[in-house]
Design a protein around this motif. Structure first.
Motif, PDB file in Angstrom:
ATOM      1  N   SER A 117       0.551  -1.146   0.207  1.00 47.72           N
ATOM      2  CA  SER A 117       0.017   0.000   0.017  1.00 47.72           C
ATOM      3  C   SER A 117       0.723   1.384   0.039  1.00 47.72           C
ATOM      4  O   SER A 117       1.942   1.418   0.456  1.00 47.72           O
ATOM      5  CB  SER A 117      -0.984  -0.120   1.186  1.00 47.72           C
ATOM      6  OG  SER A 117      -0.192  -0.026   2.271  1.00 47.72           O
ATOM      7  N   CYS A 118       0.327   2.201  -0.761  1.00 49.76           N
ATOM      8  CA  CYS A 118       1.228   3.320  -1.068  1.00 49.76           C
ATOM      9  C   CYS A 118       0.872   4.520  -0.001  1.00 49.76           C
ATOM     10  O   CYS A 118      -0.299   5.203  -0.028  1.00 49.76           O
ATOM     11  CB  CYS A 118       1.199   3.975  -2.353  1.00 49.76           C
ATOM     12  SG  CYS A 118       1.841   5.531  -2.579  1.00 49.76           S
ATOM     13  N   PRO A 119       1.589   4.974   1.017  1.00 50.03           N
ATOM     14  CA  PRO A 119       1.157   6.095   1.771  1.00 50.03           C
ATOM     15  C   PRO A 119       1.036   7.453   1.253  1.00 50.03           C
ATOM     16  O   PRO A 119       0.017   8.225   1.780  1.00 50.03           O
ATOM     17  CB  PRO A 119       2.061   6.132   2.827  1.00 50.03           C
ATOM     18  CG  PRO A 119       3.287   5.349   2.369  1.00 50.03           C
ATOM     19  CD  PRO A 119       2.885   4.416   1.454  1.00 50.03           C
ATOM     20  N   ALA A 120       1.543   7.258   0.171  1.00 53.25           N
ATOM     21  CA  ALA A 120       1.321   8.822  -0.668  1.00 53.25           C
ATOM     22  C   ALA A 120       0.162   8.947  -1.429  1.00 53.25           C
ATOM     23  O   ALA A 120      -0.504  10.002  -1.346  1.00 53.25           O
ATOM     24  CB  ALA A 120       2.703   9.176  -1.339  1.00 53.25           C
ATOM     25  N   CYS A 121      -0.185   8.046  -2.408  1.00 50.60           N
ATOM     26  CA  CYS A 121      -1.122   8.114  -3.347  1.00 50.60           C
ATOM     27  C   CYS A 121      -2.187   7.219  -2.874  1.00 50.60           C
ATOM     28  O   CYS A 121      -3.437   7.339  -3.821  1.00 50.60           O
ATOM     29  CB  CYS A 121      -0.961   7.692  -4.727  1.00 50.60           C
ATOM     30  SG  CYS A 121      -0.464   6.240  -5.250  1.00 50.60           S
ATOM     31  N   GLY A 122      -2.153   6.250  -2.098  1.00 48.64           N
ATOM     32  CA  GLY A 122      -3.222   5.402  -1.726  1.00 48.64           C
ATOM     33  C   GLY A 122      -3.425   4.043  -2.316  1.00 48.64           C
ATOM     34  O   GLY A 122      -4.228   3.292  -2.340  1.00 48.64           O
ATOM     35  N   TRP A 123      -2.381   3.819  -3.284  1.00 45.83           N
ATOM     36  CA  TRP A 123      -2.518   2.594  -4.363  1.00 45.83           C
ATOM     37  C   TRP A 123      -2.275   1.469  -3.610  1.00 45.83           C
ATOM     38  O   TRP A 123      -1.389   1.418  -2.575  1.00 45.83           O
ATOM     39  CB  TRP A 123      -1.299   2.927  -5.537  1.00 45.83           C
ATOM     40  CG  TRP A 123      -1.502   1.764  -6.323  1.00 45.83           C
ATOM     41  CD1 TRP A 123      -2.359   1.725  -7.417  1.00 45.83           C
ATOM     42  CD2 TRP A 123      -0.815   0.408  -6.529  1.00 45.83           C
ATOM     43  NE1 TRP A 123      -1.998   0.551  -8.200  1.00 45.83           N
ATOM     44  CE2 TRP A 123      -1.060  -0.311  -7.788  1.00 45.83           C
ATOM     45  CE3 TRP A 123       0.097  -0.057  -5.700  1.00 45.83           C
ATOM     46  CZ2 TRP A 123      -0.694  -1.619  -7.921  1.00 45.83           C
ATOM     47  CZ3 TRP A 123       0.615  -1.408  -5.793  1.00 45.83           C
ATOM     48  CH2 TRP A 123       0.415  -2.128  -7.056  1.00 45.83           C
ATOM     49  N   THR A 124      -2.957   0.358  -3.998  1.00 43.13           N
ATOM     50  CA  THR A 124      -2.794  -0.852  -3.057  1.00 43.13           C
ATOM     51  C   THR A 124      -2.826  -2.106  -4.197  1.00 43.13           C
ATOM     52  O   THR A 124      -3.381  -1.899  -5.180  1.00 43.13           O
ATOM     53  CB  THR A 124      -4.032  -1.285  -2.185  1.00 43.13           C
ATOM     54  OG1 THR A 124      -5.144  -1.303  -2.939  1.00 43.13           O
ATOM     55  CG2 THR A 124      -3.960  -0.242  -1.135  1.00 43.13           C
TER      56      THR A 124
ATOM     57  N   ARG B   5       8.842   0.386  -4.402  1.00 45.97           N
ATOM     58  CA  ARG B   5       8.339   1.716  -4.787  1.00 45.97           C
ATOM     59  C   ARG B   5       6.958   1.814  -5.591  1.00 45.97           C
ATOM     60  O   ARG B   5       6.854   0.686  -6.275  1.00 45.97           O
ATOM     61  CB  ARG B   5       9.382   2.546  -5.725  1.00 45.97           C
ATOM     62  CG  ARG B   5      10.760   2.643  -5.201  1.00 45.97           C
ATOM     63  CD  ARG B   5      11.388   3.857  -5.646  1.00 45.97           C
ATOM     64  NE  ARG B   5      12.486   4.044  -4.643  1.00 45.97           N
ATOM     65  CZ  ARG B   5      12.214   4.906  -3.621  1.00 45.97           C
ATOM     66  NH1 ARG B   5      11.029   5.804  -3.397  1.00 45.97           N
ATOM     67  NH2 ARG B   5      13.005   5.270  -2.602  1.00 45.97           N
ATOM     68  N   CYS B   6       5.908   2.596  -5.075  1.00 47.06           N
ATOM     69  CA  CYS B   6       4.806   2.558  -5.664  1.00 47.06           C
ATOM     70  C   CYS B   6       4.717   2.478  -7.361  1.00 47.06           C
ATOM     71  O   CYS B   6       5.208   3.541  -7.792  1.00 47.06           O
ATOM     72  CB  CYS B   6       3.839   3.773  -5.090  1.00 47.06           C
ATOM     73  SG  CYS B   6       2.515   3.774  -5.929  1.00 47.06           S
ATOM     74  N   PRO B   7       3.978   1.528  -7.843  1.00 45.73           N
ATOM     75  CA  PRO B   7       4.123   1.646  -9.294  1.00 45.73           C
ATOM     76  C   PRO B   7       3.398   2.821  -9.814  1.00 45.73           C
ATOM     77  O   PRO B   7       3.452   3.031 -11.185  1.00 45.73           O
ATOM     78  CB  PRO B   7       3.322   0.215  -9.458  1.00 45.73           C
ATOM     79  CG  PRO B   7       3.071  -0.433  -8.389  1.00 45.73           C
ATOM     80  CD  PRO B   7       3.329   0.437  -7.102  1.00 45.73           C
ATOM     81  N   LYS B   8       2.782   3.327  -9.301  1.00 47.92           N
ATOM     82  CA  LYS B   8       1.697   4.766  -9.565  1.00 47.92           C
ATOM     83  C   LYS B   8       2.580   6.089  -9.390  1.00 47.92           C
ATOM     84  O   LYS B   8       2.899   6.651 -10.607  1.00 47.92           O
ATOM     85  CB  LYS B   8       0.543   4.546  -9.029  1.00 47.92           C
ATOM     86  CG  LYS B   8      -0.541   5.171  -9.895  1.00 47.92           C
ATOM     87  CD  LYS B   8      -2.053   5.182  -9.196  1.00 47.92           C
ATOM     88  CE  LYS B   8      -2.989   6.153  -9.749  1.00 47.92           C
ATOM     89  NZ  LYS B   8      -3.926   6.365  -8.831  1.00 47.92           N
ATOM     90  N   CYS B   9       3.177   6.177  -8.136  1.00 40.26           N
ATOM     91  CA  CYS B   9       3.579   7.527  -8.010  1.00 40.26           C
ATOM     92  C   CYS B   9       5.189   7.488  -7.736  1.00 40.26           C
ATOM     93  O   CYS B   9       5.641   8.458  -7.597  1.00 40.26           O
ATOM     94  CB  CYS B   9       2.865   8.221  -6.777  1.00 40.26           C
ATOM     95  SG  CYS B   9       3.240   7.541  -5.346  1.00 40.26           S
ATOM     96  N   GLY B  10       5.669   6.396  -7.478  1.00 39.86           N
ATOM     97  CA  GLY B  10       7.009   6.113  -7.314  1.00 39.86           C
ATOM     98  C   GLY B  10       7.557   6.361  -5.889  1.00 39.86           C
ATOM     99  O   GLY B  10       8.638   6.223  -5.572  1.00 39.86           O
TER     100      GLY B  10
HETATM  101 ZN   LIG Z   1       1.793   5.905  -4.788  1.00 37.73          ZN
END
Ligand SMILES: [Zn+2]
Length: 418
Positions: free
Chosen positions: A332-339, A358-363
């Motif tokens: 889960s990405c604390p920055a953009c919420g991607w899970t 690293r978040c695949p969406k926002c890095g």
């Molecule tokens: Zn993210």
């Protein structure tokens, strides 16, 4: 399928085994881990006052750290006992102590309180560098045993079936030659010699049976099988000691002899072996295979599909292999919420974790949760009240579940095609 009453469900057994393995692996820095076994009926107030005495004795421990650790462990035990109004029906087992997680100073207090699956008969207080789990281990070991004899004129095999364990103990050969085809005087003499040799062989087989089955305390029954009439000659001829003969619960015609015959005997004699886990595991996997062949819309297999069906609440029975070698990875990405989440083979878990670090969406750096896929599936199943069966790899069927189906399958409550 007939309802089978095992003393414990396979899930309870799996959890107890896992917990004991974990407890056994723990080691204190010094002699400072406390194990406490409280028998059913023992008033807790009595136990607490015993612990108070231990507490005052422990104040004399010379080593400062050990003293503190023991005192804290005793205090935790007493606090836990206060949460109970009275001793549970099977008694209570408490483990407390500081477990090191690295260099000195890294110790953390751990407390385990469990109500044992069977009544505890003894009181035990022990302070040691390890937790004392022997009583519990003995308790969860499956004891009921069946003896298996496969016999024909050429050989005899002796085996035992206990819980999930099928063990071949002895294999003896007779040396009796086959029937003679020529007629006449010499043929009759030859027949007599053969009968004498067969008699000697049955006698020897009876002695082996006594030797291997005699000492087994929890011998529930004996199954005798083999091709042809030899097994009846053996049983009718009083070669088995009478106490063992009384335990014969089934006599089964077999196509095979030797070890092959033992497996066949378990398969064909299963009605006499109903409460043995080995047989139960075979039947559960066979039930899945039956559905797969006849009602394929009522089964699920493969990590993703099983997970999906569990989430839908569609699973009646989840069969999960003890040997399931997979992990559940969640990001889960604390920055953009991607899970994201996935169940992968253990060998791929590291790769998956790295690719998600690293978040695949926002890095941004993402947080990763990783755990055993067995626990994950069981948790999903329990949330929707699916029956859970943990299957070992002791049987052919159990090996097939692991190797051919990835270790997790499900039988569904309703057709997935509806
Ligand atoms: Zn993210």
């Amino acid at each position: 399928m007939a309802e089978v009453k095992l003393k414990r469900s396979s899930l309870e057994q799996y959890r107890l085994e896992k917990l004991l393995k974990e407890l056994k692996s723990k080691q204190g820095r010094g002699t400072e881990l406390i194990s406490l076994y409280i028998p059913a009926g023992r008033p807790l107030s009595e136990v607490v006052s015993t612990l108070r005495q231990e507490y005052s004795t422990a104040q004399n421990i010379k080593d400062r750290t050990t003293r503190h650790h023991v005192l804290d462990a005793l205090m935790s035990a007493m606090q836990r006992l206060k949460l109970f109004k009275e001793t549970p029906p099977n008694g209570l087992v408490v483990f407390t102590g500081y477990i090191p997680h690295g260099p000195p100073g890294s110790e953390k207090m751990e407390v385990y309180v469990l109500e044992p699956p069977e009544p505890i008969n003894v009181y035990l207080y022990r302070c040691d560098s390890r937790f004392y789990v022997d009583f519990l281990e003995e308790m969860i070991t499956e004891k009921d045993t069946f003896g298996l004899i496969v016999i024909d004129r050429s050989e005899a095999v002796f085996a035992t079936l206990r819980g999930r364990r099928l063990e071949i103990l002895e294999h003896i050969t007779s040396g009796v030659p086959g029937k003679h085809s020529a007629g006449g005087q010499s043929a009759r003499r030859f027949e007599r010699i053969i009968e004498q040799l067969a008699h000697e062989f049955y006698k020897r087989a009876g002695e082996y049976a006594k030797e291997v089955f005699g000492p087994i305390k929890e011998l529930k029954g004996i199954l005798v099988g083999g091709p042809g009439p030899t097994k009846y000659d053996f049983l009718d001829g009083d070669y088995l000691p009478s106490d063992l003969k009384r335990k014969v619960v089934a006599v089964v015609d077999l196509g095979y002899t030797g070890e092959e015959g033992v497996y066949e005997l378990v398969e064909k004699g299963r009605s006499a072996l109903q409460d043995i886990r080995y047989v139960r595991e075979k039947e559960l996997v066979q039930d899945f295979l039956y559905h797969l062949a006849k009602k394929p819309s009522y089964v699920a297999y493969g990590y993703e599909e099983v997970k999906q069906r569990l989430l839908e609440g569609a699973v009646r029975t989840l069969l999960i292999s003890e040997g399931l070698d997979a992990e559940y990875v969640k990001v889960s990405c604390p920055a953009c919420g991607w899970t994201g989440e996935v169940v992968v083979k253990s060998s791929k878990a590291e790769e998956q974790t790295t690719s998600w670090s690293r978040c695949p969406k926002c890095g941004q750096a993402a947080s990763i949760d990783r755990r055993s896929a067995i626990d994950y599936f069981i948790e999903l199943a329990e949330a929707t009240r699916s029956q859970v069966e943990v299957i070992s790899t002791a049987t052919e069927e159990g090996k097939g579940l692991k190797d051919s189906f990835g270790g997790v399958v499900a039988i569904l409550r309703y057709s997935k095609e509806q």
